[in-house]
Design a protein around this motif. Structure first.
Motif, PDB file in Angstrom:
ATOM      1  N   ARG A   8     -60.598  41.219 -21.756  1.00  0.00           N
ATOM      2  CA  ARG A   8     -59.563  41.147 -20.800  1.00  0.00           C
ATOM      3  C   ARG A   8     -60.166  41.048 -19.284  1.00  0.00           C
ATOM      4  NH1 ARG A   8     -55.615  45.303 -18.609  1.00  0.00           N
ATOM      5  NH2 ARG A   8     -54.477  44.192 -17.044  1.00  0.00           N
ATOM      6  N   GLU A   9     -61.517  41.534 -18.912  1.00  0.00           N
ATOM      7  CA  GLU A   9     -62.241  41.320 -17.657  1.00  0.00           C
ATOM      8  C   GLU A   9     -62.452  40.001 -17.330  1.00  0.00           C
ATOM      9  OE1 GLU A   9     -65.116  41.552 -21.061  1.00  0.00           O
ATOM     10  OE2 GLU A   9     -63.633  43.059 -20.235  1.00  0.00           O
ATOM     11  N   ASP A  10     -62.313  38.945 -18.247  1.00  0.00           N
ATOM     12  CA  ASP A  10     -62.563  37.318 -18.142  1.00  0.00           C
ATOM     13  C   ASP A  10     -61.239  36.913 -17.617  1.00  0.00           C
ATOM     14  OD1 ASP A  10     -65.216  37.758 -18.664  1.00  0.00           O
ATOM     15  OD2 ASP A  10     -64.647  37.145 -20.818  1.00  0.00           O
ATOM     16  N   TRP A  11     -60.053  37.686 -17.464  1.00  0.00           N
ATOM     17  CA  TRP A  11     -58.833  37.150 -17.101  1.00  0.00           C
ATOM     18  C   TRP A  11     -58.488  37.254 -15.623  1.00  0.00           C
ATOM     19  CZ3 TRP A  11     -54.273  39.627 -20.631  1.00  0.00           C
ATOM     20  CH2 TRP A  11     -54.435  39.183 -21.857  1.00  0.00           C
ATOM     21  N   SER A  12     -57.934  36.067 -15.008  1.00  0.00           N
ATOM     22  CA  SER A  12     -57.642  36.272 -13.551  1.00  0.00           C
ATOM     23  C   SER A  12     -56.145  36.549 -13.700  1.00  0.00           C
ATOM     24  CB  SER A  12     -57.759  34.868 -12.974  1.00  0.00           C
ATOM     25  OG  SER A  12     -57.139  34.808 -11.831  1.00  0.00           O
ATOM     26  N   MET A  13     -55.709  37.373 -12.950  1.00  0.00           N
ATOM     27  CA  MET A  13     -54.205  37.687 -12.862  1.00  0.00           C
ATOM     28  C   MET A  13     -53.567  36.933 -11.676  1.00  0.00           C
ATOM     29  SD  MET A  13     -53.184  39.987 -15.274  1.00  0.00           S
ATOM     30  CE  MET A  13     -53.782  38.664 -16.070  1.00  0.00           C
ATOM     31  N   ALA A  14     -54.246  36.051 -11.178  1.00  0.00           N
ATOM     32  CA  ALA A  14     -53.525  35.344  -9.999  1.00  0.00           C
ATOM     33  C   ALA A  14     -52.276  34.402 -10.707  1.00  0.00           C
ATOM     34  CB  ALA A  14     -54.667  34.101  -9.671  1.00  0.00           C
ATOM     35  N   ASN A  15     -51.979  34.300 -11.835  1.00  0.00           N
ATOM     36  CA  ASN A  15     -50.890  33.310 -12.433  1.00  0.00           C
ATOM     37  C   ASN A  15     -50.201  34.419 -13.238  1.00  0.00           C
ATOM     38  OD1 ASN A  15     -49.790  30.898 -12.823  1.00  0.00           O
ATOM     39  ND2 ASN A  15     -50.485  30.554 -14.682  1.00  0.00           N
ATOM     40  N   CYS A  16     -49.987  35.634 -12.977  1.00  0.00           N
ATOM     41  CA  CYS A  16     -49.340  36.628 -13.691  1.00  0.00           C
ATOM     42  C   CYS A  16     -47.616  36.162 -13.695  1.00  0.00           C
ATOM     43  CB  CYS A  16     -49.749  37.993 -13.303  1.00  0.00           C
ATOM     44  SG  CYS A  16     -48.736  39.272 -14.280  1.00  0.00           S
ATOM     45  N   SER A  17     -46.949  36.130 -14.932  1.00  0.00           N
ATOM     46  CA  SER A  17     -45.572  35.944 -14.640  1.00  0.00           C
ATOM     47  C   SER A  17     -44.712  37.126 -13.901  1.00  0.00           C
ATOM     48  CB  SER A  17     -45.110  35.597 -15.872  1.00  0.00           C
ATOM     49  OG  SER A  17     -45.611  34.348 -16.206  1.00  0.00           O
ATOM     50  N   ILE A  18     -45.255  38.344 -14.624  1.00  0.00           N
ATOM     51  CA  ILE A  18     -44.553  39.579 -14.229  1.00  0.00           C
ATOM     52  C   ILE A  18     -44.738  39.697 -12.489  1.00  0.00           C
ATOM     53  CG2 ILE A  18     -44.725  42.150 -14.195  1.00  0.00           C
ATOM     54  CD1 ILE A  18     -45.626  41.672 -17.134  1.00  0.00           C
ATOM     55  N   PHE A 148     -48.974  41.212 -30.460  1.00  0.00           N
ATOM     56  CA  PHE A 148     -50.315  41.133 -29.751  1.00  0.00           C
ATOM     57  C   PHE A 148     -50.241  40.265 -28.705  1.00  0.00           C
ATOM     58  CE2 PHE A 148     -50.366  38.184 -33.292  1.00  0.00           C
ATOM     59  CZ  PHE A 148     -51.185  37.042 -32.586  1.00  0.00           C
ATOM     60  N   VAL A 149     -51.480  40.265 -27.733  1.00  0.00           N
ATOM     61  CA  VAL A 149     -51.375  39.408 -26.598  1.00  0.00           C
ATOM     62  C   VAL A 149     -52.199  38.238 -26.961  1.00  0.00           C
ATOM     63  CG1 VAL A 149     -52.183  39.104 -24.226  1.00  0.00           C
ATOM     64  CG2 VAL A 149     -51.017  41.276 -25.031  1.00  0.00           C
ATOM     65  N   ASP A 150     -51.663  37.048 -26.824  1.00  0.00           N
ATOM     66  CA  ASP A 150     -52.562  35.937 -27.022  1.00  0.00           C
ATOM     67  C   ASP A 150     -52.481  34.970 -25.858  1.00  0.00           C
ATOM     68  OD1 ASP A 150     -54.004  34.048 -28.564  1.00  0.00           O
ATOM     69  OD2 ASP A 150     -52.232  33.586 -30.055  1.00  0.00           O
ATOM     70  N   ALA A 151     -53.433  33.940 -25.598  1.00  0.00           N
ATOM     71  CA  ALA A 151     -53.640  33.211 -24.616  1.00  0.00           C
ATOM     72  C   ALA A 151     -52.378  32.221 -24.469  1.00  0.00           C
ATOM     73  CB  ALA A 151     -55.085  32.381 -24.541  1.00  0.00           C
ATOM     74  N   GLY A 152     -52.124  32.222 -23.275  1.00  0.00           N
ATOM     75  CA  GLY A 152     -50.982  31.034 -23.108  1.00  0.00           C
ATOM     76  C   GLY A 152     -51.271  29.940 -22.192  1.00  0.00           C
ATOM     77  N   PRO A 153     -50.829  28.815 -22.223  1.00  0.00           N
ATOM     78  CA  PRO A 153     -51.212  27.603 -21.301  1.00  0.00           C
ATOM     79  C   PRO A 153     -51.697  27.741 -20.010  1.00  0.00           C
ATOM     80  CG  PRO A 153     -48.912  27.635 -21.827  1.00  0.00           C
ATOM     81  CD  PRO A 153     -49.421  28.583 -22.422  1.00  0.00           C
ATOM     82  N   LEU A 155     -53.271  30.606 -18.855  1.00  0.00           N
ATOM     83  CA  LEU A 155     -54.142  31.659 -18.711  1.00  0.00           C
ATOM     84  C   LEU A 155     -55.342  30.962 -17.710  1.00  0.00           C
ATOM     85  CD1 LEU A 155     -55.020  34.667 -19.419  1.00  0.00           C
ATOM     86  CD2 LEU A 155     -56.330  33.704 -21.223  1.00  0.00           C
ATOM     87  N   LEU A 156     -55.635  32.042 -16.736  1.00  0.00           N
ATOM     88  CA  LEU A 156     -56.705  31.615 -15.651  1.00  0.00           C
ATOM     89  C   LEU A 156     -57.765  32.796 -16.244  1.00  0.00           C
ATOM     90  CD1 LEU A 156     -54.938  30.839 -12.731  1.00  0.00           C
ATOM     91  CD2 LEU A 156     -55.533  29.292 -14.287  1.00  0.00           C
ATOM     92  N   ARG A 157     -58.838  32.130 -16.374  1.00  0.00           N
ATOM     93  CA  ARG A 157     -60.322  32.679 -16.722  1.00  0.00           C
ATOM     94  C   ARG A 157     -60.910  33.083 -15.082  1.00  0.00           C
ATOM     95  NH1 ARG A 157     -60.347  34.409 -21.740  1.00  0.00           N
ATOM     96  NH2 ARG A 157     -59.331  32.852 -23.261  1.00  0.00           N
ATOM     97  N   VAL A 158     -61.551  34.245 -15.135  1.00  0.00           N
ATOM     98  CA  VAL A 158     -62.386  34.650 -13.864  1.00  0.00           C
ATOM     99  C   VAL A 158     -63.535  33.631 -14.041  1.00  0.00           C
ATOM    100  CG1 VAL A 158     -63.668  36.236 -12.767  1.00  0.00           C
ATOM    101  CG2 VAL A 158     -61.397  36.798 -13.734  1.00  0.00           C
ATOM    102  N   ASP A 159     -64.216  33.200 -12.915  1.00  0.00           N
ATOM    103  CA  ASP A 159     -65.313  32.449 -12.877  1.00  0.00           C
ATOM    104  C   ASP A 159     -66.551  33.344 -12.622  1.00  0.00           C
ATOM    105  OD1 ASP A 159     -67.599  30.821 -12.491  1.00  0.00           O
ATOM    106  OD2 ASP A 159     -66.882  29.780 -10.537  1.00  0.00           O
ATOM    107  N   PRO A 160     -67.360  33.764 -13.698  1.00  0.00           N
ATOM    108  CA  PRO A 160     -68.416  34.658 -13.658  1.00  0.00           C
ATOM    109  C   PRO A 160     -69.385  34.501 -12.562  1.00  0.00           C
ATOM    110  CG  PRO A 160     -68.915  33.209 -15.715  1.00  0.00           C
ATOM    111  CD  PRO A 160     -67.439  32.869 -14.906  1.00  0.00           C
TER     112      PRO A 160
END
Length: 163
Positions: A8-18, A148-153, A155-160
């Protein structure tokens, strides 16, 4: 089935539906105005009175909910009066019903006073109480821990390299 939460540390929450939904309906007054719209309130003064807010707050929330497409203004005119506007739910607004049912259901269980819930929403056809449920596309009721949580279309990933 992958355990996406482990990375999850690789996820970006910039596109969070909630988060995006809360930008539209994340205030107490917005939720209560939507409650009133489902209960049949249509006129500005009635929203302000039933939600217990002043006219400026009612005006701001109604404008926001209208701009977001949950409510629409429709003209009406009483005999001898000028044209005024009422508010009605749009399709997008009607799709908000499960959210309010779930919130009411949680409140009935965990926040109601000792007398119990103030209202019960009932099915017109059979008269029994209406409840929100979580159900998969195959029709199975899903309880906490059974999903369980799965990747959706989206999902944005954090650029390391940007960290």
């Amino acid at each position: 089935m992958t355990d996406l939460l482990a990375g999850r540390e690789d996820w970006s929450m910039a596109n969070c539906s909630i988060a995006r939904a809360l930008e539209v309906v994340g205030t107490r007054t917005a939720l209560l105005i939507m409650r009133e719209a489902f209960f049949g309130t249509r006129r500005f003064d009635d929203f302000a009175q039933r939600v217990g807010i002043g006219e400026p707050a009612a005006s701001a929330r109604l404008k926001e909910l209208t701009a977001a497409g949950l409510l629409e203004r429709v003209p009406y005119q009483e005999p001898g009066q000028r044209t005024r506007y009422a508010y009605q739910l749009t399709e997008k607004g009607r799709d908000f019903l499960p959210v309010l049912v779930a919130l009411r259901q949680w409140g009935d269980t965990w926040a109601a006073d000792e007398q119990g819930p103030p209202v019960v929403v009932r099915h017109k056809e059979c008269g029994t109480a209406v409840h929100a449920v979580i159900r998969c596309d195959e029709g199975h009721d899903v309880r906490f821990g059974e999903s369980f949580v799965d990747a959706g279309p989206g999902l944005l990933r954090v650029d390391p390299d940007s960290a």
